[in-house]
Design a protein around this motif. Structure first.
Motif, PDB file in Angstrom:
ATOM      1  N   TRP A  48       0.834  -1.207   0.000  1.00 18.52           N
ATOM      2  CA  TRP A  48       0.000   0.000   0.000  1.00 18.52           C
ATOM      3  C   TRP A  48       0.866   1.254   0.000  1.00 18.52           C
ATOM      4  CZ3 TRP A  48      -4.638   1.145  -1.365  1.00 18.52           C
ATOM      5  CH2 TRP A  48      -5.682   0.219  -1.259  1.00 18.52           C
ATOM      6  N   ASP A  49       1.903   1.246   0.809  1.00 21.10           N
ATOM      7  CA  ASP A  49       2.777   2.428   0.897  1.00 21.10           C
ATOM      8  C   ASP A  49       3.394   2.760  -0.459  1.00 21.10           C
ATOM      9  OD1 ASP A  49       2.241   2.667   3.585  1.00 21.10           O
ATOM     10  OD2 ASP A  49       4.044   1.599   4.229  1.00 21.10           O
ATOM     11  N   VAL A  50       3.897   1.739  -1.132  1.00 21.16           N
ATOM     12  CA  VAL A  50       4.532   1.957  -2.433  1.00 21.16           C
ATOM     13  C   VAL A  50       3.486   2.325  -3.484  1.00 21.16           C
ATOM     14  CG1 VAL A  50       5.848   0.852  -4.290  1.00 21.16           C
ATOM     15  CG2 VAL A  50       6.501   0.480  -1.905  1.00 21.16           C
ATOM     16  N   LEU A  51       2.333   1.658  -3.472  1.00 20.27           N
ATOM     17  CA  LEU A  51       1.285   1.948  -4.453  1.00 20.27           C
ATOM     18  C   LEU A  51       0.803   3.389  -4.355  1.00 20.27           C
ATOM     19  CD1 LEU A  51      -0.766   1.059  -6.602  1.00 20.27           C
ATOM     20  CD2 LEU A  51      -2.284   0.375  -4.735  1.00 20.27           C
ATOM     21  N   LEU A  52       0.493   3.834  -3.150  1.00 17.80           N
ATOM     22  CA  LEU A  52      -0.040   5.184  -2.973  1.00 17.80           C
ATOM     23  C   LEU A  52       0.985   6.254  -3.331  1.00 17.80           C
ATOM     24  CD1 LEU A  52      -2.017   4.542   0.313  1.00 17.80           C
ATOM     25  CD2 LEU A  52      -2.984   4.962  -1.950  1.00 17.80           C
ATOM     26  N   VAL A  53       2.244   5.982  -3.037  1.00 16.76           N
ATOM     27  CA  VAL A  53       3.308   6.920  -3.392  1.00 16.76           C
ATOM     28  C   VAL A  53       3.471   6.988  -4.913  1.00 16.76           C
ATOM     29  CG1 VAL A  53       5.816   7.185  -3.368  1.00 16.76           C
ATOM     30  CG2 VAL A  53       4.591   6.867  -1.234  1.00 16.76           C
ATOM     31  N   HIS A  54       3.364   5.826  -5.571  1.00 17.67           N
ATOM     32  CA  HIS A  54       3.466   5.785  -7.026  1.00 17.67           C
ATOM     33  C   HIS A  54       2.341   6.561  -7.693  1.00 17.67           C
ATOM     34  CE1 HIS A  54       6.618   3.338  -8.808  1.00 17.67           C
ATOM     35  NE2 HIS A  54       6.582   2.554  -7.759  1.00 17.67           N
ATOM     36  N   LYS A  55       1.133   6.461  -7.142  1.00 22.68           N
ATOM     37  CA  LYS A  55      -0.038   7.003  -7.828  1.00 22.68           C
ATOM     38  C   LYS A  55      -0.313   8.461  -7.512  1.00 22.68           C
ATOM     39  CE  LYS A  55      -3.213   4.589  -9.313  1.00 22.68           C
ATOM     40  NZ  LYS A  55      -4.365   3.777  -9.701  1.00 22.68           N
ATOM     41  N   ARG A  56       0.405   9.024  -6.547  1.00 20.18           N
ATOM     42  CA  ARG A  56       0.167  10.433  -6.238  1.00 20.18           C
ATOM     43  C   ARG A  56       0.582  11.295  -7.423  1.00 20.18           C
ATOM     44  NH1 ARG A  56       3.230  14.185  -4.383  1.00 20.18           N
ATOM     45  NH2 ARG A  56       4.894  12.869  -3.573  1.00 20.18           N
ATOM     46  N   LYS A  57      -0.212  12.307  -7.707  1.00 24.00           N
ATOM     47  CA  LYS A  57       0.032  13.169  -8.852  1.00 24.00           C
ATOM     48  C   LYS A  57       1.409  13.834  -8.758  1.00 24.00           C
ATOM     49  CE  LYS A  57      -2.186  16.967 -11.355  1.00 24.00           C
ATOM     50  NZ  LYS A  57      -3.345  17.887 -11.366  1.00 24.00           N
ATOM     51  N   TYR A  58       2.087  13.931  -9.899  1.00 27.78           N
ATOM     52  CA  TYR A  58       3.414  14.547  -9.952  1.00 27.78           C
ATOM     53  C   TYR A  58       3.310  16.044 -10.225  1.00 27.78           C
ATOM     54  CZ  TYR A  58       6.265  10.372  -9.691  1.00 27.78           C
ATOM     55  OH  TYR A  58       6.894   9.241  -9.249  1.00 27.78           O
ATOM     56  N   ALA A  59       4.053  16.816  -9.448  1.00 27.56           N
ATOM     57  CA  ALA A  59       4.184  18.246  -9.725  1.00 27.56           C
ATOM     58  C   ALA A  59       5.186  18.420 -10.859  1.00 27.56           C
ATOM     59  CB  ALA A  59       4.664  18.989  -8.481  1.00 27.56           C
ATOM     60  N   THR A  60       5.116  19.534 -11.556  1.00 32.09           N
ATOM     61  CA  THR A  60       5.989  19.775 -12.708  1.00 32.09           C
ATOM     62  C   THR A  60       7.463  19.635 -12.339  1.00 32.09           C
ATOM     63  OG1 THR A  60       4.344  21.310 -13.607  1.00 32.09           O
ATOM     64  CG2 THR A  60       6.566  21.435 -14.521  1.00 32.09           C
ATOM     65  N   GLU A  61       7.843  20.165 -11.167  1.00 31.82           N
ATOM     66  CA  GLU A  61       9.257  20.129 -10.776  1.00 31.82           C
ATOM     67  C   GLU A  61       9.745  18.716 -10.450  1.00 31.82           C
ATOM     68  OE1 GLU A  61       6.751  21.525  -7.233  1.00 31.82           O
ATOM     69  OE2 GLU A  61       6.911  21.955  -9.393  1.00 31.82           O
ATOM     70  N   GLU A  62       8.827  17.772 -10.285  1.00 37.60           N
ATOM     71  CA  GLU A  62       9.223  16.389  -9.992  1.00 37.60           C
ATOM     72  C   GLU A  62       9.587  15.610 -11.252  1.00 37.60           C
ATOM     73  OE1 GLU A  62       7.070  14.343  -6.498  1.00 37.60           O
ATOM     74  OE2 GLU A  62       5.553  15.655  -7.370  1.00 37.60           O
ATOM     75  N   ILE A  63       9.227  16.119 -12.403  1.00 32.36           N
ATOM     76  CA  ILE A  63       9.521  15.413 -13.653  1.00 32.36           C
ATOM     77  C   ILE A  63      10.963  15.709 -14.049  1.00 32.36           C
ATOM     78  CG2 ILE A  63       8.826  15.038 -16.039  1.00 32.36           C
ATOM     79  CD1 ILE A  63       6.712  14.306 -13.918  1.00 32.36           C
ATOM     80  N   LYS A  64      11.825  14.752 -13.762  1.00 30.78           N
ATOM     81  CA  LYS A  64      13.253  14.909 -14.044  1.00 30.78           C
ATOM     82  C   LYS A  64      13.876  13.536 -14.240  1.00 30.78           C
ATOM     83  CE  LYS A  64      13.772  15.612  -9.064  1.00 30.78           C
ATOM     84  NZ  LYS A  64      14.164  16.577  -8.025  1.00 30.78           N
ATOM     85  N   ALA A  65      15.185  13.481 -14.351  1.00 29.28           N
ATOM     86  CA  ALA A  65      15.870  12.235 -14.708  1.00 29.28           C
ATOM     87  C   ALA A  65      15.580  11.093 -13.742  1.00 29.28           C
ATOM     88  CB  ALA A  65      17.370  12.486 -14.812  1.00 29.28           C
ATOM     89  N   SER A  66      15.523  11.369 -12.456  1.00 31.84           N
ATOM     90  CA  SER A  66      15.268  10.307 -11.465  1.00 31.84           C
ATOM     91  C   SER A  66      14.043  10.671 -10.624  1.00 31.84           C
ATOM     92  CB  SER A  66      16.492  10.126 -10.569  1.00 31.84           C
ATOM     93  OG  SER A  66      17.625   9.777 -11.329  1.00 31.84           O
ATOM     94  N   PRO A  67      12.848  10.579 -11.204  1.00 29.30           N
ATOM     95  CA  PRO A  67      11.654  11.033 -10.487  1.00 29.30           C
ATOM     96  C   PRO A  67      11.295  10.195  -9.267  1.00 29.30           C
ATOM     97  CG  PRO A  67      11.041   9.871 -12.479  1.00 29.30           C
ATOM     98  CD  PRO A  67      12.532  10.008 -12.510  1.00 29.30           C
ATOM     99  N   TRP A  68      11.861   8.975  -9.173  1.00 34.69           N
ATOM    100  CA  TRP A  68      11.449   8.076  -8.100  1.00 34.69           C
ATOM    101  C   TRP A  68      12.193   8.303  -6.786  1.00 34.69           C
ATOM    102  CZ3 TRP A  68       7.266   6.507 -10.093  1.00 34.69           C
ATOM    103  CH2 TRP A  68       7.181   6.122 -11.424  1.00 34.69           C
ATOM    104  N   VAL A  69      13.326   9.001  -6.821  1.00 31.11           N
ATOM    105  CA  VAL A  69      14.176   9.093  -5.628  1.00 31.11           C
ATOM    106  C   VAL A  69      13.416   9.666  -4.435  1.00 31.11           C
ATOM    107  CG1 VAL A  69      16.233  10.156  -4.641  1.00 31.11           C
ATOM    108  CG2 VAL A  69      16.300   9.259  -6.978  1.00 31.11           C
ATOM    109  N   ALA A  70      12.736  10.787  -4.638  1.00 33.61           N
ATOM    110  CA  ALA A  70      11.989  11.395  -3.536  1.00 33.61           C
ATOM    111  C   ALA A  70      10.834  10.501  -3.095  1.00 33.61           C
ATOM    112  CB  ALA A  70      11.458  12.767  -3.948  1.00 33.61           C
ATOM    113  N   ARG A  71      10.267   9.750  -4.024  1.00 31.85           N
ATOM    114  CA  ARG A  71       9.149   8.864  -3.686  1.00 31.85           C
ATOM    115  C   ARG A  71       9.613   7.675  -2.835  1.00 31.85           C
ATOM    116  NH1 ARG A  71       4.276  10.386  -6.646  1.00 31.85           N
ATOM    117  NH2 ARG A  71       4.745  12.561  -7.100  1.00 31.85           N
ATOM    118  N   VAL A  72      10.826   7.235  -3.079  1.00 30.27           N
ATOM    119  CA  VAL A  72      11.385   6.147  -2.258  1.00 30.27           C
ATOM    120  C   VAL A  72      11.445   6.602  -0.796  1.00 30.27           C
ATOM    121  CG1 VAL A  72      13.474   4.813  -1.760  1.00 30.27           C
ATOM    122  CG2 VAL A  72      12.692   5.078  -4.128  1.00 30.27           C
ATOM    123  N   ASP A  73      11.958   7.802  -0.572  1.00 29.40           N
ATOM    124  CA  ASP A  73      12.045   8.329   0.791  1.00 29.40           C
ATOM    125  C   ASP A  73      10.656   8.483   1.401  1.00 29.40           C
ATOM    126  OD1 ASP A  73      14.772   8.448   0.505  1.00 29.40           O
ATOM    127  OD2 ASP A  73      14.799  10.561  -0.093  1.00 29.40           O
TER     128      ASP A  73
END
Length: 202
Positions: free
Chosen positions: A27-52
């Motif tokens: 659930w933790d990983v799913l909900l983090v994955h599905k949360r809407k991305y802000a424009t500034e989050e779209i970059k080379a490694s978008p998942w790093v902040a989501r992992v934290d």
């Protein structure tokens, strides 16, 4: 795209609704994955902040994500047309949001939905028994565009395709929407527990 009802080569396949039991880490990983991305989050490694944010290791995050993908709980990383706000450049990417309805014979919903779902103009197609208030329609499909007549031309092409596929349609209609919004269908267990605690305290 021209209003010629361009279709996929293969019959579209229905994804049946089913119950899936998830663990707390899933659930933790799913909900983090599905949360809407802000424009500034779209970059080379978008998942790093989501992992934290998920509170797990990177290895665990990717492993769980791969398992969710294999189980068809999440399917892809994608975007969709913003139906209301203009783009960053000030241009609206769509003006018209349309819902097509068809009433097809009972027992042929999956076949009819597969034929309707072939059409590239659609964002999605689904089987839903709407009841007598909506003339008992059972197949619905959504499309967006900037040209209203072009969308209607596609609807005509889909109707012709159903006829050529020998699928009777006893009723069909078109509904225009001013706005539409896509939200995740999951209910976070964390939010549910918080709500339940508040309700129990009252």
């Amino acid at each position: 795209m021209m209003g010629n009802g361009k279709t996929a080569v293969h019959l579209d396949k229905m994804m049946p609704v089913q119950i899936v039991n998830l663990s707390v880490p899933e659930w933790d990983v799913l909900l983090v994955h599905k949360r809407k991305y802000a424009t500034e989050e779209i970059k080379a490694s978008p998942w790093v902040a989501r992992v934290d944010e998920a509170g797990v290791s990177a290895e665990e995050f990717y492993r769980v994500a791969e398992e969710l993908n294999a189980g068809k709980i999440i399917r892809r990383f994608s975007t969709f047309l913003e139906h209301v706000k203009p783009s960053v450049g000030g241009v609206r990417v769509t003006r018209f949001n349309v819902l097509f309805h068809w009433d097809v014979p009972r027992g042929r919903e999956i076949e009819a939905g597969g034929e309707v779902g072939r059409h590239h103009i659609l964002t999605h197609c689904y089987w839903r028994d709407a009841g007598p208030e909506f003339k008992s329609v059972n197949i619905m499909a959504v499309a967006h565009g900037t040209d209203k007549q072009l969308l209607l031309d596609h609807k005509t092409a889909i109707d012709r395709h159903l006829h050529s596929s020998r699928i009777p349609v006893s009723y069909t209609n078109v509904f225009w929407g001013g706005r539409s919004e896509i939200k995740p269908s999951e209910i976070s267990p964390h939010i549910y527990r918080d709500w339940l605690a508040r309700e129990s305290a009252n």
